[in-house]
Design an enzyme around this catalytic site. Structure first.
Site, PDB file in Angstrom:
ATOM      1  N   PHE A 143      -7.205   4.624  -8.869  1.00 17.60           N
ATOM      2  CA  PHE A 143      -7.410   5.623  -7.810  1.00 17.60           C
ATOM      3  C   PHE A 143      -6.172   6.523  -7.659  1.00 17.60           C
ATOM      4  CE2 PHE A 143      -6.559   5.655  -3.009  1.00 17.60           C
ATOM      5  CZ  PHE A 143      -7.040   6.951  -2.831  1.00 17.60           C
ATOM      6  N   ASN A 185      -4.967  -1.704 -18.191  1.00 22.28           N
ATOM      7  CA  ASN A 185      -5.812  -2.736 -18.818  1.00 22.28           C
ATOM      8  C   ASN A 185      -7.277  -2.572 -18.421  1.00 22.28           C
ATOM      9  OD1 ASN A 185      -5.929  -3.646 -16.217  1.00 22.28           O
ATOM     10  ND2 ASN A 185      -5.102  -5.689 -16.617  1.00 22.28           N
ATOM     11  N   LEU A 186      -7.567  -1.502 -17.681  1.00 20.68           N
ATOM     12  CA  LEU A 186      -8.938  -1.144 -17.265  1.00 20.68           C
ATOM     13  C   LEU A 186      -9.597  -2.219 -16.401  1.00 20.68           C
ATOM     14  CD1 LEU A 186     -10.206   0.537 -20.568  1.00 20.68           C
ATOM     15  CD2 LEU A 186      -9.483   1.666 -18.475  1.00 20.68           C
ATOM     16  N   ALA A 202       0.322  -0.008 -11.747  1.00 23.04           N
ATOM     17  CA  ALA A 202      -0.573  -1.094 -12.176  1.00 23.04           C
ATOM     18  C   ALA A 202      -0.265  -2.341 -11.359  1.00 23.04           C
ATOM     19  CB  ALA A 202      -0.363  -1.388 -13.662  1.00 23.04           C
ATOM     20  N   TYR A 246      -0.072 -11.171  -1.883  1.00 27.52           N
ATOM     21  CA  TYR A 246       0.067  -9.782  -2.322  1.00 27.52           C
ATOM     22  C   TYR A 246       1.298  -9.143  -1.669  1.00 27.52           C
ATOM     23  CZ  TYR A 246      -0.887  -4.742  -2.519  1.00 27.52           C
ATOM     24  OH  TYR A 246      -0.774  -3.384  -2.690  1.00 27.52           O
ATOM     25  N   ARG A 290     -12.369  -9.407  13.129  1.00 27.36           N
ATOM     26  CA  ARG A 290     -12.137 -10.503  12.183  1.00 27.36           C
ATOM     27  C   ARG A 290     -10.809 -11.174  12.490  1.00 27.36           C
ATOM     28  NH1 ARG A 290     -13.133  -6.978   6.915  1.00 27.36           N
ATOM     29  NH2 ARG A 290     -11.576  -5.815   8.064  1.00 27.36           N
TER      30      ARG A 290
HETATM   31  N1  LIG Z   1      -4.665   2.188  -2.167  1.00 22.57           N
HETATM   32  C1  LIG Z   1      -3.821   1.910  -1.199  1.00 22.57           C
HETATM   33  O1  LIG Z   1      -4.099   2.135  -0.016  1.00 22.57           O
HETATM   34  C2  LIG Z   1      -2.460   1.331  -1.521  1.00 22.57           C
HETATM   35  C3  LIG Z   1      -1.600   1.054  -0.458  1.00 22.57           C
HETATM   36  C4  LIG Z   1      -0.356   0.521  -0.746  1.00 22.57           C
HETATM   37  C5  LIG Z   1       0.032   0.301  -2.057  1.00 22.57           C
HETATM   38  N2  LIG Z   1      -0.828   0.565  -3.059  1.00 22.57           N
HETATM   39  C6  LIG Z   1      -0.367   0.306  -4.432  1.00 22.57           C
HETATM   40  O2  LIG Z   1      -0.611   1.456  -5.231  1.00 22.57           O
HETATM   41  C7  LIG Z   1      -0.896   1.069  -6.574  1.00 22.57           C
HETATM   42  C8  LIG Z   1      -2.179   1.724  -7.054  1.00 22.57           C
HETATM   43  O3  LIG Z   1      -3.240   1.292  -6.218  1.00 22.57           O
HETATM   44  P1  LIG Z   1      -4.712   1.880  -6.322  1.00 22.57           P
HETATM   45  O4  LIG Z   1      -5.282   1.870  -4.953  1.00 22.57           O
HETATM   46  O5  LIG Z   1      -4.710   3.122  -7.113  1.00 22.57           O
HETATM   47  O6  LIG Z   1      -5.406   0.708  -7.152  1.00 22.57           O
HETATM   48  P2  LIG Z   1      -6.445   0.758  -8.381  1.00 22.57           P
HETATM   49  O7  LIG Z   1      -6.999  -0.626  -8.518  1.00 22.57           O
HETATM   50  O8  LIG Z   1      -7.398   1.885  -8.210  1.00 22.57           O
HETATM   51  O9  LIG Z   1      -5.486   1.070  -9.606  1.00 22.57           O
HETATM   52  C9  LIG Z   1      -4.773   0.075 -10.293  1.00 22.57           C
HETATM   53  C10 LIG Z   1      -4.808   0.432 -11.776  1.00 22.57           C
HETATM   54  O10 LIG Z   1      -3.980  -0.483 -12.480  1.00 22.57           O
HETATM   55  C11 LIG Z   1      -4.703  -1.064 -13.562  1.00 22.57           C
HETATM   56  N3  LIG Z   1      -4.173  -2.427 -13.711  1.00 22.57           N
HETATM   57  C12 LIG Z   1      -4.288  -3.456 -12.842  1.00 22.57           C
HETATM   58  N4  LIG Z   1      -3.619  -4.531 -13.300  1.00 22.57           N
HETATM   59  C13 LIG Z   1      -3.075  -4.172 -14.492  1.00 22.57           C
HETATM   60  C14 LIG Z   1      -2.278  -4.846 -15.451  1.00 22.57           C
HETATM   61  N5  LIG Z   1      -1.913  -6.114 -15.267  1.00 22.57           N
HETATM   62  N6  LIG Z   1      -1.894  -4.180 -16.557  1.00 22.57           N
HETATM   63  C15 LIG Z   1      -2.279  -2.889 -16.765  1.00 22.57           C
HETATM   64  N7  LIG Z   1      -3.041  -2.202 -15.883  1.00 22.57           N
HETATM   65  C16 LIG Z   1      -3.421  -2.829 -14.759  1.00 22.57           C
HETATM   66  C17 LIG Z   1      -6.159  -1.019 -13.149  1.00 22.57           C
HETATM   67  O11 LIG Z   1      -7.065  -1.044 -14.237  1.00 22.57           O
HETATM   68  C18 LIG Z   1      -6.203   0.316 -12.398  1.00 22.57           C
HETATM   69  O12 LIG Z   1      -6.429   1.386 -13.286  1.00 22.57           O
HETATM   70  C19 LIG Z   1      -0.928  -0.451  -6.589  1.00 22.57           C
HETATM   71  O13 LIG Z   1       0.324  -0.918  -7.029  1.00 22.57           O
HETATM   72  C20 LIG Z   1      -1.128  -0.818  -5.123  1.00 22.57           C
HETATM   73  O14 LIG Z   1      -0.576  -2.067  -4.835  1.00 22.57           O
HETATM   74  C21 LIG Z   1      -2.070   1.078  -2.838  1.00 22.57           C
END
Ligand SMILES: NC(=O)c1ccc[n+]([C@@H]2O[C@H](COP(=O)([O-])OP(=O)(O)OC[C@H]3O[C@@H](n4cnc5c(N)ncnc54)[C@H](O)[C@@H]3O)[C@@H](O)[C@H]2O)c1
Length: 344
Positions: free
Chosen positions: A11, A32-33, A73, A140, A263
């Site tokens: 995202f 890693n999709l 990731a 987490y 919750r």
């Molecule tokens: N979305 C939020 O509100 C939010 C808030 C705080 C922090 N974050 C952090 O932002 C980052 C991105 O989050 P997001 O919401 O886009 O999540 P997402 O799940 O949409 O994106 C994560 C991406 O990383 C890839 N991935 C996961 N594990 C992997 C691995 N071991 N090796 C290679 N690729 C891997 C997934 O395929 C995916 O494309 C994350 O680190 C998350 O912890 C997100």
């Protein structure tokens, strides 16, 4: 300039690729999709389908000299991290260590870690400032805090320029319903699937919702600053779920929703100070909740329209296929009947 975006098909990552591409960077993605989607990224880029803990990542770093690494990731589901803490730690801690080792070995100039408000855990101070006490309440949150400590260690020990950005609740196009800050994605999906929206408790609980493009802007700006520490990336505003529903109603019209009991363990209020980000990154969030929700809604509207068209087309193709099969059967049958007739 070359940027490696781990989790670039996710995202936030997909929006990061677009911004850096527009700014003239060459884009490289390791993913890693597991939750990402290749269709999220339409711009020109190079992709390596690898896990961030994979030793093959070394080949990527040795072949391409990255100026910036943006490490997104991660395993992002806090609830699932309680069930599988070692899986969470493998991706979020060991994966990060691999990226840090390779970044310092191959002279990356800036390493940016996506951290999270989850590091504050049960601390409900308003607003939360970066130096307040940290009490993560999920594996987490612990893995993100540990990641921040590793980044600090790499800076102090190996001189790698690191910055850890603690995002509040990010929302916007392409967000999946799983993981962090997913309430907007859940509401959008339910709206277009014509399901009721559900609010736990009175709806007065608050979150610091930030639109994804503002987050991307903070990531982009942190490449140019020598600041090396943790920084909140937030709107510094408490939006209640009622505010969120109102913003949705502004674009969608009247919307049904029901209340369910709050919750257990849900944090009631959350707001992150963004003073440091404004001062150190010369950054300011530009999206109000109404504006961000409007853009998000329009994206989901288009997405579901295309999905339904594809479904209809699929349905049409299936029906067509069935008709053809029926026709074929009939033809075979009449041929057989002919044959039968001939015999008798
Ligand atoms: N979305 C939020 O509100 C939010 C808030 C705080 C922090 N974050 C952090 O932002 C980052 C991105 O989050 P997001 O919401 O886009 O999540 P997402 O799940 O949409 O994106 C994560 C991406 O990383 C890839 N991935 C996961 N594990 C992997 C691995 N071991 N090796 C290679 N690729 C891997 C997934 O395929 C995916 O494309 C994350 O680190 C998350 O912890 C997100």
């Amino acid at each position: 300039m070359k940027v490696l975006i781990t989790g670039g098909y996710g995202f936030i990552g997909s929006h990061v690729t677009e911004r850096f591409y527009k700014e003239g960077y060459e884009i490289y993605i390791i993913d890693n999709l597991s939750t990402g989607d290749k269709d999220h990224v339409k711009i020109k880029h190079k992709f390596y389908e690898l896990d961030v803990i994979d030793s093959k990542c070394q080949e990527v770093f040795s072949n391409v000299k990255f100026d910036v690494v943006i490490h997104l990731a991660a395993h992002i589901d806090a609830v699932a991290s309680v069930e599988k803490p070692s899986f969470d730690a493998t991706a979020n801690i060991l994966g990060l260590i691999n990226m840090l080792e390779l970044s310092s070995k191959y002279d990356v100039k800036k390493f940016i870690l996506a951290s999270s408000a989850a590091v504050y855990g049960s601390n409900e101070e308003i607003p939360l400032i970066e130096d307040t006490s940290l009490n993560p309440i999920s594996p987490y949150g612990v893995s993100k805090l540990t990641g921040e400590n590793y980044c600090k260690l790499w800076k102090n020990t190996y001189g790698l320029e690191t910055v850890c950005l603690r995002f509040s609740n990010v929302y916007g196009p392409r967000q999946s319903v799983k993981g962090e800050g997913g309430v907007v994605a859940v509401f959008m999906n339910n709206l277009f699937l014509e399901k009721e929206l559900c609010i736990y408790g009175t709806g007065e609980q608050t979150r610091d919702f930030i639109y994804v493009e503002d987050v991307v802007d903070a990531i982009y700006k942190s490449c140019d600053y020598s600041y090396s520490d943790v920084i909140n990336v937030s709107v510094d505003t408490q939006y209640s779920l009622i505010n969120l529903i109102d913003a949705i109603k502004n674009v969608h019209g009247d919307t049904d929703f029901r209340h369910e009991q709050l919750r257990k363990g849900d944090i009631l209020h959350s707001r992150l100070s963004n003073k440091r980000a404004k001062k150190e990154l010369n950054w300011t969030p530009l999206y109000t909740l109404n504006k961000g929700i409007f853009k998000t809604y329009k994206w989901y509207e288009e997405y579901f329209k295309e999905k339904n068209l594809a479904k209809d087309k699929n349905h049409y193709n299936k029906e067509h296929e069935n008709l053809e099969k029926d026709e074929k059967k009939k033809r075979t049958y009449s041929k057989d009947s002919c044959h039968i007739l001939k015999i008798y």
